[in-house]
Design an enzyme around this catalytic site. Structure first.
Site, PDB file in Angstrom:
ATOM      1  N   HIS A  10      16.321  23.790  32.149  1.00  0.00           N
ATOM      2  CA  HIS A  10      17.688  23.988  32.631  1.00  0.00           C
ATOM      3  C   HIS A  10      17.923  23.290  33.971  1.00  0.00           C
ATOM      4  O   HIS A  10      16.986  23.035  34.741  1.00  0.00           O
ATOM      5  CB  HIS A  10      17.982  25.480  32.779  1.00  0.00           C
ATOM      6  N   GLY A  11      19.176  22.995  34.253  1.00  0.00           N
ATOM      7  CA  GLY A  11      19.537  22.412  35.539  1.00  0.00           C
ATOM      8  C   GLY A  11      19.330  23.403  36.676  1.00  0.00           C
ATOM      9  O   GLY A  11      19.021  24.581  36.456  1.00  0.00           O
ATOM     10  N   GLU A  88      12.248  32.388  30.421  1.00  0.00           N
ATOM     11  CA  GLU A  88      11.298  32.079  31.484  1.00  0.00           C
ATOM     12  C   GLU A  88      10.186  33.125  31.504  1.00  0.00           C
ATOM     13  O   GLU A  88      10.343  34.235  30.992  1.00  0.00           O
ATOM     14  CB  GLU A  88      12.047  32.048  32.827  1.00  0.00           C
TER      15      GLU A  88
END
EC number: 5.4.2.11
Length: 249
Positions: A10-11, A88
């Site tokens: 992800h960014g 995560e």
């Protein structure tokens, strides 16, 4: 026949920017993170990638990165599957803490072990903690006892692999081109599995935000090649910046 798989972290999230341990806390992208998602989509578009299916976690920073990348690719219609197994790594009692302050308190080496070792988890979050995933309705259908209060990379891999074998790998074997947008440690777990690297080697692996990692696999899903799209030096610098997050100021 060559199978193509892209892993995309992800960014930048708000807690990436704040240098805080995030784990399963559902923080969103920053403006830079949204720009990284679009830039990742452009890199994949320039590569000529035509995806058949996409996978992501149930955390918004990954979901919104995928949406931004698919918009840039003009592949918004793509089937998307979300799973908690791509979340995560759970950082336990470290979640929400400033990484640099934690390094100053416990030492950079200890924080590096918590962040990057293979089998040593951070201190656990108590099941009574309001932040424990057992209190989050998105996990309501799961056995609360199976939900983590902390994870090492080893236990993250144990969580991720069933989804790889049951959902992602069959699509690749069927000749589909697959995009997985997830998180630093769930992707490190997949990287370790795909490349069969040692527990010691994984300690030094850092995955930058928003830069697509393209794998080419054979019929048996053995890795033929892999590379970051775009400027390799930019990817290297971004990975080094991730490594430096766990150092004291």
């Amino acid at each position: 026949m060559t199978r193509k798989l892209v892993l995309l972290r992800h960014g930048q999230s708000q807690w990436n920017l704040d240098n805080r341990f995030t784990g399963w806390v559902d923080v969103d992208l920053t403006e830079q993170g949204r720009q990284e998602a679009a830039a990742a989509g452009k890199l994949m578009k320039d590569e000529g990638l035509q995806f058949d299916v996409a996978y992501t976690s149930v955390l918004k920073r990954a979901i919104h990165t995928l949406q931004g990348a698919l918009k840039e690719l003009d592949q918004d219609w793509l089937p998307v599957h979300k799973s908690w197994r791509l979340n995560e790594r759970h950082y336990g009692g470290l979640q929400g803490l400033d990484k640099a302050e934690t390094a100053a308190k416990h030492g950079e080496e200890q924080v590096k072990i918590w962040r990057r070792s293979y089998d040593i988890p951070p201190p656990a979050m108590d099941v009574t903690d309001p932040g424990h995933p057992g209190h989050d309705r998105r996990y309501a259908t799961l056995d609360r006892n199976a939900l983590p209060g902390t994870e090492s990379l080893a236990t993250t891999l144990v969580r991720v692999l069933p989804y790889w074998h049951d959902a992602i790998a069959p699509q690749l074997k069927a000749g589909q081109t697959v995009l997985v947008t997830a998180h630093g440690n769930s992707l490190r777990a997949l990287y370790k599995y795909l490349n069969d690297i040692s527990n010691a080697q994984i300690l030094e692996l850092n995955i930058p935000t928003g830069i697509p990692l393209l794998f080419e696999l054979d019929d048996n899903l053995q890795v033929q090649s892999y590379r970051y799209l775009g400027d390799p030096e930019a990817a290297k610098r971004a990975a080094e910046a991730v490594a430096n997050q766990g150092k004291a100021k």
